[in-house]
Design an enzyme around this catalytic site. Structure first.
Site, PDB file in Angstrom:
ATOM      1  N   GLU A   1       0.814  -1.214   0.000  1.00 30.65           N
ATOM      2  CA  GLU A   1       0.000   0.000   0.000  1.00 30.65           C
ATOM      3  C   GLU A   1       0.855   1.275   0.000  1.00 30.65           C
ATOM      4  O   GLU A   1       0.372   2.345   0.348  1.00 30.65           O
ATOM      5  CB  GLU A   1      -0.935  -0.004   1.212  1.00 30.65           C
ATOM      6  CG  GLU A   1      -1.908  -1.159   1.223  1.00 30.65           C
ATOM      7  CD  GLU A   1      -2.797  -1.162   2.458  1.00 30.65           C
ATOM      8  OE1 GLU A   1      -3.729  -0.356   2.505  1.00 30.65           O
ATOM      9  OE2 GLU A   1      -2.539  -1.961   3.375  1.00 30.65           O
TER      10      GLU A   1
ATOM     11  N   SER B   1      -6.585  -2.207   1.794  1.00 30.26           N
ATOM     12  CA  SER B   1      -6.928  -1.584   0.508  1.00 30.26           C
ATOM     13  C   SER B   1      -7.463  -2.580  -0.513  1.00 30.26           C
ATOM     14  O   SER B   1      -7.355  -2.356  -1.724  1.00 30.26           O
ATOM     15  CB  SER B   1      -5.721  -0.835  -0.083  1.00 30.26           C
ATOM     16  OG  SER B   1      -5.356   0.240   0.741  1.00 30.26           O
TER      17      SER B   1
ATOM     18  N   TYR C   1      -9.725   3.961  -4.873  1.00 28.99           N
ATOM     19  CA  TYR C   1      -8.710   4.970  -5.112  1.00 28.99           C
ATOM     20  C   TYR C   1      -8.677   5.568  -6.511  1.00 28.99           C
ATOM     21  O   TYR C   1      -8.028   6.592  -6.719  1.00 28.99           O
ATOM     22  CB  TYR C   1      -7.321   4.380  -4.809  1.00 28.99           C
ATOM     23  CG  TYR C   1      -7.181   3.909  -3.390  1.00 28.99           C
ATOM     24  CD1 TYR C   1      -7.225   4.799  -2.325  1.00 28.99           C
ATOM     25  CD2 TYR C   1      -7.027   2.552  -3.091  1.00 28.99           C
ATOM     26  CE1 TYR C   1      -7.113   4.375  -1.019  1.00 28.99           C
ATOM     27  CE2 TYR C   1      -6.904   2.114  -1.785  1.00 28.99           C
ATOM     28  CZ  TYR C   1      -6.943   3.023  -0.758  1.00 28.99           C
ATOM     29  OH  TYR C   1      -6.836   2.590   0.537  1.00 28.99           O
TER      30      TYR C   1
ATOM     31  N   ARG D   1     -11.348   2.966  11.288  1.00 35.88           N
ATOM     32  CA  ARG D   1     -12.492   2.873  10.382  1.00 35.88           C
ATOM     33  C   ARG D   1     -12.903   1.422  10.229  1.00 35.88           C
ATOM     34  O   ARG D   1     -12.089   0.573   9.863  1.00 35.88           O
ATOM     35  CB  ARG D   1     -12.143   3.448   9.008  1.00 35.88           C
ATOM     36  CG  ARG D   1     -13.361   3.782   8.145  1.00 35.88           C
ATOM     37  CD  ARG D   1     -12.993   3.930   6.689  1.00 35.88           C
ATOM     38  NE  ARG D   1     -12.759   2.626   6.082  1.00 35.88           N
ATOM     39  CZ  ARG D   1     -11.684   2.320   5.371  1.00 35.88           C
ATOM     40  NH1 ARG D   1     -10.713   3.189   5.198  1.00 35.88           N
ATOM     41  NH2 ARG D   1     -11.567   1.102   4.844  1.00 35.88           N
TER      42      ARG D   1
ATOM     43  N   ASP E   1     -15.354  -1.581   8.494  1.00 37.66           N
ATOM     44  CA  ASP E   1     -16.089  -1.908   7.273  1.00 37.66           C
ATOM     45  C   ASP E   1     -17.141  -2.954   7.603  1.00 37.66           C
ATOM     46  O   ASP E   1     -16.830  -3.989   8.215  1.00 37.66           O
ATOM     47  CB  ASP E   1     -15.136  -2.424   6.201  1.00 37.66           C
ATOM     48  CG  ASP E   1     -14.120  -1.369   5.776  1.00 37.66           C
ATOM     49  OD1 ASP E   1     -14.449  -0.174   5.864  1.00 37.66           O
ATOM     50  OD2 ASP E   1     -13.004  -1.740   5.375  1.00 37.66           O
TER      51      ASP E   1
ATOM     52  N   GLU F   1     -13.774  -5.852   9.028  1.00 37.90           N
ATOM     53  CA  GLU F   1     -12.439  -5.528   9.524  1.00 37.90           C
ATOM     54  C   GLU F   1     -12.425  -4.103  10.051  1.00 37.90           C
ATOM     55  O   GLU F   1     -13.365  -3.331   9.838  1.00 37.90           O
ATOM     56  CB  GLU F   1     -11.386  -5.680   8.430  1.00 37.90           C
ATOM     57  CG  GLU F   1     -11.556  -4.723   7.262  1.00 37.90           C
ATOM     58  CD  GLU F   1     -10.476  -4.903   6.211  1.00 37.90           C
ATOM     59  OE1 GLU F   1      -9.321  -4.513   6.489  1.00 37.90           O
ATOM     60  OE2 GLU F   1     -10.790  -5.427   5.118  1.00 37.90           O
TER      61      GLU F   1
ATOM     62  N   ASN G   1      -9.625  -0.771  10.130  1.00 38.25           N
ATOM     63  CA  ASN G   1      -8.362  -0.191   9.706  1.00 38.25           C
ATOM     64  C   ASN G   1      -7.892   0.791  10.763  1.00 38.25           C
ATOM     65  O   ASN G   1      -8.644   1.689  11.152  1.00 38.25           O
ATOM     66  CB  ASN G   1      -8.529   0.535   8.369  1.00 38.25           C
ATOM     67  CG  ASN G   1      -8.934  -0.399   7.255  1.00 38.25           C
ATOM     68  OD1 ASN G   1      -8.102  -1.013   6.628  1.00 38.25           O
ATOM     69  ND2 ASN G   1     -10.232  -0.530   7.035  1.00 38.25           N
TER      70      ASN G   1
ATOM     71  N   GLY H   1      -6.929   5.465   4.970  1.00 32.44           N
ATOM     72  CA  GLY H   1      -6.455   6.388   3.950  1.00 32.44           C
ATOM     73  C   GLY H   1      -6.881   7.820   4.211  1.00 32.44           C
ATOM     74  O   GLY H   1      -7.933   8.081   4.797  1.00 32.44           O
TER      75      GLY H   1
END
Length: 322
Positions: A30, A158, A224, A263, A265, A278, A280, A284
């Site tokens: 990443e 990602s 992205y 964050r 998901d 998951e 993070n 990002g």
């Protein structure tokens, strides 16, 4: 600024942060995303008057950390080597306060398998799964879980190395491809329904975002590159369901020891059940990123968000980390 989130605005004077190293880049898969995130964070800190400089993490990191005067670090490394507890351990050994979660929480959240095991033990809903290490495992998982399924390297972010599969042959191919990123590969039950992402900032849950994509799932390109990905805030849930989602997110993050920011998901199935995928710990911060969107919905601009994350490192230095 909404009243519910007014306390998130940093009250620390920019000069009081001291000299801040923004750690970005690194050598994970990443890296490119981290470079974009790091440059955005660095620009925001400098424009706010913080004495910040960028440090692209390479083999000379330890020497640079020892040579530079650093009062605290803003960790915006994505993936292994930066988000998995190893960087956090190094910074703690050097006595440098840093943003985000501690060693244990970072390591846990980076490991999708152990994250699921913790959640399962506490009754936090997460999709059924299996671990793949051979073609025989693929056949067994297909029989046990059914199709469609999603394959994931256990320690990547990602959506790197992920694939949706609909047959045993596709599953075997996807396992082999994911194995090039990670020796440990998971396959999960596919949850059909809307996807949500929910950011946390200094122990508060920010407004959920509903995601929409023309891709088969919210993959790297959708995250992205694509310009047709949809982000809905408000997320479209009724008030009771939105509260349920936010409360579950707080519980899921607390179970892992998430601190500072993060964050989660989440998927929702046809029956309205939420399923946690998951968390993070260093999400990002690019122009396509989700935490800045959630912060804007709470009334914080990008600079205020970055300062709030950095301010959490000040408090975090005085108490145990996860």
């Amino acid at each position: 600024m909404t009243a519910a989130y007014a306390n998130l605005v940093s009250t620390v004077a920019p000069k009081d942060f001291g000299r801040v190293a923004v750690l970005f880049g690194g050598k994970s898969a990443e890296r490119e995303v981290s470079l974009k995130s790091g440059n955005a964070v660095l620009e925001a800190l400098q424009s706010a008057g913080v004495d910040a400089f960028g440090l692209d993490v390479g083999d000379d990191l330890l020497q640079r950390l020892l040579n530079e005067k650093i009062d605290r670090a803003f960790v915006i490394l994505h993936g292994r080597g930066g988000e998995d507890g190893s960087m956090q351990g190094l910074l703690e050994c050097l006595g440098i306060p840093y943003t985000g979660s501690g060693i244990l929480a970072s390591a846990l959240a980076m490991d999708k398998l152990r994250t699921k095991q913790v959640w399962h033990s506490l009754g936090i809903p997460t999709p059924r799964h299996a671990v793949l290490s051979s073609e025989a495992d693929c056949i067994s998982a297909a029989t046990e879980l059914g199709f469609p399924l999603i394959v994931k390297p256990a320690h990547e972010g990602s959506s790197i190395g992920m694939a949706k599969v609909n047959s045993a042959s596709e599953l075997i191919d996807a396992w082999k491809a994911a194995s090039t990123y990670d020796s440990q590969v998971l396959v999960e039950q596919w949850i059909q329904g809307p996807e949500f992402t929910i950011a946390t900032l200094r122990d508060q849950v920010l407004p959920p975002i509903a995601l929409g994509t023309t891709h088969s799932f919210y993959d790297y390109d959708a995250k992205y590159i694509a310009n047709d990905t949809q982000y809905r805030i408000p997320c479209g849930l009724d008030s009771a369901k939105e509260k349920e989602l936010m409360d579950l997110t707080a519980k899921a993050c607390d179970a892992l020891g998430i601190a500072g920011w993060g964050r989660a998901d989440v998927m929702q199935d046809a029956d309205g059940q939420f399923w946690f995928l998951e968390v993070n710990t260093a999400p990002g911060m690019t122009d396509h990123s989700l935490v800045p969107m959630a912060a804007r919905a709470a009334g914080l601009d990008f600079q205020q968000l970055v300062l709030a994350i950095l301010a959490a490192s000040v408090a975090g230095n005085e108490e145990p980390r996860g």
